[in-house]
Write an enzyme that holds these catalytic residues in place. Structure first.
Site, mmCIF file in Angstrom:
data_model
loop_
_atom_site.group_PDB
_atom_site.id
_atom_site.type_symbol
_atom_site.label_atom_id
_atom_site.label_comp_id
_atom_site.label_asym_id
_atom_site.label_seq_id
_atom_site.Cartn_x
_atom_site.Cartn_y
_atom_site.Cartn_z
ATOM 1 N N CYS A 1 8.658 9.818 -13.496
ATOM 2 C CA CYS A 1 7.453 9.078 -13.087
ATOM 3 C C CYS A 1 6.163 9.726 -13.592
ATOM 4 O O CYS A 1 5.117 9.083 -13.597
ATOM 5 C CB CYS A 1 7.425 8.935 -11.568
ATOM 6 S SG CYS A 1 8.828 8.003 -10.953
ATOM 7 N N HIS B 1 0.264 7.100 -9.663
ATOM 8 C CA HIS B 1 1.614 6.562 -9.845
ATOM 9 C C HIS B 1 1.955 5.735 -8.606
ATOM 10 O O HIS B 1 1.641 6.130 -7.483
ATOM 11 C CB HIS B 1 2.604 7.717 -10.018
ATOM 12 C CG HIS B 1 4.027 7.277 -9.940
ATOM 13 N ND1 HIS B 1 4.526 6.263 -10.723
ATOM 14 C CD2 HIS B 1 5.062 7.684 -9.145
ATOM 15 C CE1 HIS B 1 5.800 6.085 -10.424
ATOM 16 N NE2 HIS B 1 6.149 6.920 -9.468
ATOM 17 N N ASN C 1 7.873 0.201 -8.120
ATOM 18 C CA ASN C 1 7.754 1.431 -8.907
ATOM 19 C C ASN C 1 8.410 1.224 -10.270
ATOM 20 O O ASN C 1 9.636 1.153 -10.368
ATOM 21 C CB ASN C 1 8.443 2.569 -8.136
ATOM 22 C CG ASN C 1 8.366 3.907 -8.837
ATOM 23 O OD1 ASN C 1 7.950 3.990 -9.991
ATOM 24 N ND2 ASN C 1 8.785 4.958 -8.157
HETATM 25 O O1 UT7 Z 1 8.668 7.639 -8.138
HETATM 26 C C1 UT7 Z 1 8.713 9.000 -7.869
HETATM 27 C C2 UT7 Z 1 9.741 9.460 -6.976
HETATM 28 N N1 UT7 Z 1 10.015 8.656 -5.829
HETATM 29 C C3 UT7 Z 1 9.222 8.641 -4.731
HETATM 30 O O2 UT7 Z 1 8.136 9.146 -4.701
HETATM 31 C C4 UT7 Z 1 9.812 7.968 -3.491
HETATM 32 C C5 UT7 Z 1 9.524 8.797 -2.269
HETATM 33 N N2 UT7 Z 1 10.226 8.348 -1.089
HETATM 34 C C6 UT7 Z 1 9.952 7.183 -0.438
HETATM 35 O O3 UT7 Z 1 9.138 6.398 -0.881
HETATM 36 C C7 UT7 Z 1 10.621 6.944 0.873
HETATM 37 O O4 UT7 Z 1 11.273 8.111 1.288
HETATM 38 C C8 UT7 Z 1 11.650 5.767 0.859
HETATM 39 C C9 UT7 Z 1 10.926 4.442 0.697
HETATM 40 C C10 UT7 Z 1 12.654 5.959 -0.254
HETATM 41 C C11 UT7 Z 1 12.416 5.723 2.180
HETATM 42 O O5 UT7 Z 1 11.495 5.584 3.252
HETATM 43 P P1 UT7 Z 1 11.527 6.594 4.479
HETATM 44 O O6 UT7 Z 1 10.507 6.133 5.421
HETATM 45 O O7 UT7 Z 1 11.387 7.983 3.929
HETATM 46 O O8 UT7 Z 1 12.965 6.359 5.085
HETATM 47 P P2 UT7 Z 1 14.155 7.413 5.305
HETATM 48 O O9 UT7 Z 1 14.796 7.755 4.019
HETATM 49 O O10 UT7 Z 1 13.662 8.515 6.182
HETATM 50 O O11 UT7 Z 1 15.139 6.544 6.162
HETATM 51 C C12 UT7 Z 1 14.803 6.102 7.486
HETATM 52 C C13 UT7 Z 1 15.849 5.099 7.929
HETATM 53 C C14 UT7 Z 1 17.265 5.568 7.694
HETATM 54 O O12 UT7 Z 1 18.072 5.092 8.748
HETATM 55 P P3 UT7 Z 1 18.518 6.064 9.949
HETATM 56 O O13 UT7 Z 1 19.282 7.179 9.273
HETATM 57 O O14 UT7 Z 1 17.239 6.549 10.562
HETATM 58 O O15 UT7 Z 1 19.326 5.189 10.807
HETATM 59 C C15 UT7 Z 1 17.654 4.866 6.428
HETATM 60 O O16 UT7 Z 1 19.051 4.677 6.305
HETATM 61 O O17 UT7 Z 1 15.695 3.903 7.166
HETATM 62 C C16 UT7 Z 1 16.948 3.555 6.596
HETATM 63 N N3 UT7 Z 1 16.716 2.818 5.365
HETATM 64 C C17 UT7 Z 1 16.510 1.499 5.338
HETATM 65 N N4 UT7 Z 1 16.447 0.587 6.333
HETATM 66 C C18 UT7 Z 1 16.207 -0.690 5.972
HETATM 67 C C19 UT7 Z 1 16.679 3.291 4.110
HETATM 68 N N5 UT7 Z 1 16.438 2.294 3.241
HETATM 69 C C20 UT7 Z 1 16.332 1.167 3.992
HETATM 70 C C21 UT7 Z 1 16.095 -0.181 3.679
HETATM 71 N N6 UT7 Z 1 16.031 -1.072 4.700
HETATM 72 N N7 UT7 Z 1 15.911 -0.625 2.416
#
Ligand code: UT7
Length: 332
Positions: free
Chosen positions: A115, A256, A286
């Site tokens: 990225c 980004h 993204n």
């Molecule tokens: O481009 C450069 C590199 N990438 C980034 O900069 C991305 C950085 N990370 C993020 O943007 C975020 O971490 C994500 C969007 C990927 C995920 O969001 P989050 O708020 O950090 O969620 P999380 O990974 O902490 O997950 C929270 C919960 C989990 O469920 P449990 O374990 O709490 O029951 C996940 O399984 O949300 C769940 N989850 C979803 N739920 C509904 C993960 N993806 C989804 C989804 N829909 N699509």
């Protein structure tokens, strides 16, 4: 020494708009979750058969049209991508051939910095142009993320989209505008949190790697999120302090587009109003190396950037790679 100035911008995004509702019937997610956690409302998917080089060609044509420049005047092309058409040769070679660029000295290559790729490529081209090694260079940031994202991984498939952006950099004797500074970093200890496991020399492709879905992007979202918030803001503050800039001196932050919450955290640290931050993540998701040049192209075409504007570009991505660049806008 010459100044390296961005003198034209262009972009291409596929026509196929994929709203959040597309995922609701395929994986366990909701439009509401995607909007509130990422800021994304829709993204674009490139059709089968359209590769990163094809999107790049369209972005470059758009860019050259803005400047009214003949493609044969380009002497250098650098392509930032993690989704090259092939492991080799470089996508830059394919683009040169598809565009029929015939400058006797044209050369180029790809840069793999995920990225942050566009920023890394921009800095490479800047150094070359400043030293007289290139008069007219094209910098492309392009990714067909749908080629490497697991459609069954709900934490990654909802984030990414396809798209390409390109900028033209020309050598100038006027040093009042152009690319002024950059602060770029790699931190390979972040490898484990964001990478593709198979397909390289560490783990060549086998039936087993395909069966285990190891040719897709692997991301530990939370860890990447925290690192991105800190590193992007640190690199941005670094370049601002070095150039005696405060938030009020900055016309535009061009971040980004990985997650709206990361963008907002960076803007807050700079004490910038949201009105001065380029944000189009809601429409494209993204696009990895594509995000920053697509923003530049859209904002330029909308007439929102003024000649001489101070701009801060910032990115974070796999590697880890991260950084920031300071430029004074040089398109009238
Ligand atoms: O481009 C450069 C590199 N990438 C980034 O900069 C991305 C950085 N990370 C993020 O943007 C975020 O971490 C994500 C969007 C990927 C995920 O969001 P989050 O708020 O950090 O969620 P999380 O990974 O902490 O997950 C929270 C919960 C989990 O469920 P449990 O374990 O709490 O029951 C996940 O399984 O949300 C769940 N989850 C979803 N739920 C509904 C993960 N993806 C989804 C989804 N829909 N699509």
């Amino acid at each position: 020494m010459k100044k390296a100035v961005i003198t034209a911008v262009g972009h291409y995004v596929p026509d196929n708009i994929i709203p959040n509702s597309y995922f609701e019937s395929r994986i366990e997610t909701t439009d509401e979750w995607i909007r509130t956690r990422t800021g994304i409302q829709e993204r674009r998917f490139a059709p089968d058969g359209m590769a990163t080089s094809d999107m790049s060609v369209l972005a470059i044509e758009d860019c050259l049209k803005m400047r009214g420049l003949d493609k044969n005047e380009i002497d250098f092309i650098v392509v930032a991508t993690v989704t090259p058409d092939h492991v080799f040769p470089a996508t830059a070679c394919l683009i040169q051939d598809k565009l029929g660029m015939k400058h006797p000295r044209i050369w180029g290559y790809d840069i793999s910095a995920a990225c942050s790729g566009f920023l890394f490529a921009l800095e490479t081209a800047r150094r070359l142009v400043e030293s007289g090694g290139s008069q007219k260079a094209i910098v492309v940031g392009a990714d067909k993320m749908t080629a490497i994202v697991d459609p069954e991984d709900r934490a990654t498939c909802i984030i990414f989209g396809d798209g390409a952006g390109a900028v033209l950099i020309e050598a100038s004797d006027d040093d009042s505008v152009g690319i002024m500074d950059a602060s770029l970093h790699v931190d390979g200890s972040g490898f484990q949190h964001l990478h593709m496991k198979a397909g390289g020399s560490a783990m060549p492709a086998t039936h087993e790697t395909v069966d285990k879905r190891l040719h897709y992007a692997y991301q530990e979202g939370q860890h990447v999120f925290k690192s991105a918030v800190k590193s992007m803001a640190d690199a941005t503050m670094d370049v601002m302090q070095r150039n005696n800039l405060t938030g009020s001196d900055v016309a535009w932050l061009v971040p980004h587009q990985a997650n709206l919450r990361i963008i907002e955290a960076t803007a807050n640290r700079m004490e910038l109003d949201k009105e001065r931050v380029m944000i189009n993540i809601q429409r494209y998701g993204n696009t990895t190396a594509g995000t920053i040049p697509i923003c530049l192209s859209e904002w330029q075409k909308a007439g929102k950037i003024q000649y001489g504007d101070n701009m801060i570009l910032a990115a974070f991505g796999g590697g880890f790679t991260y950084g920031s660049a300071y430029l004074k806008w040089g398109i009238k």
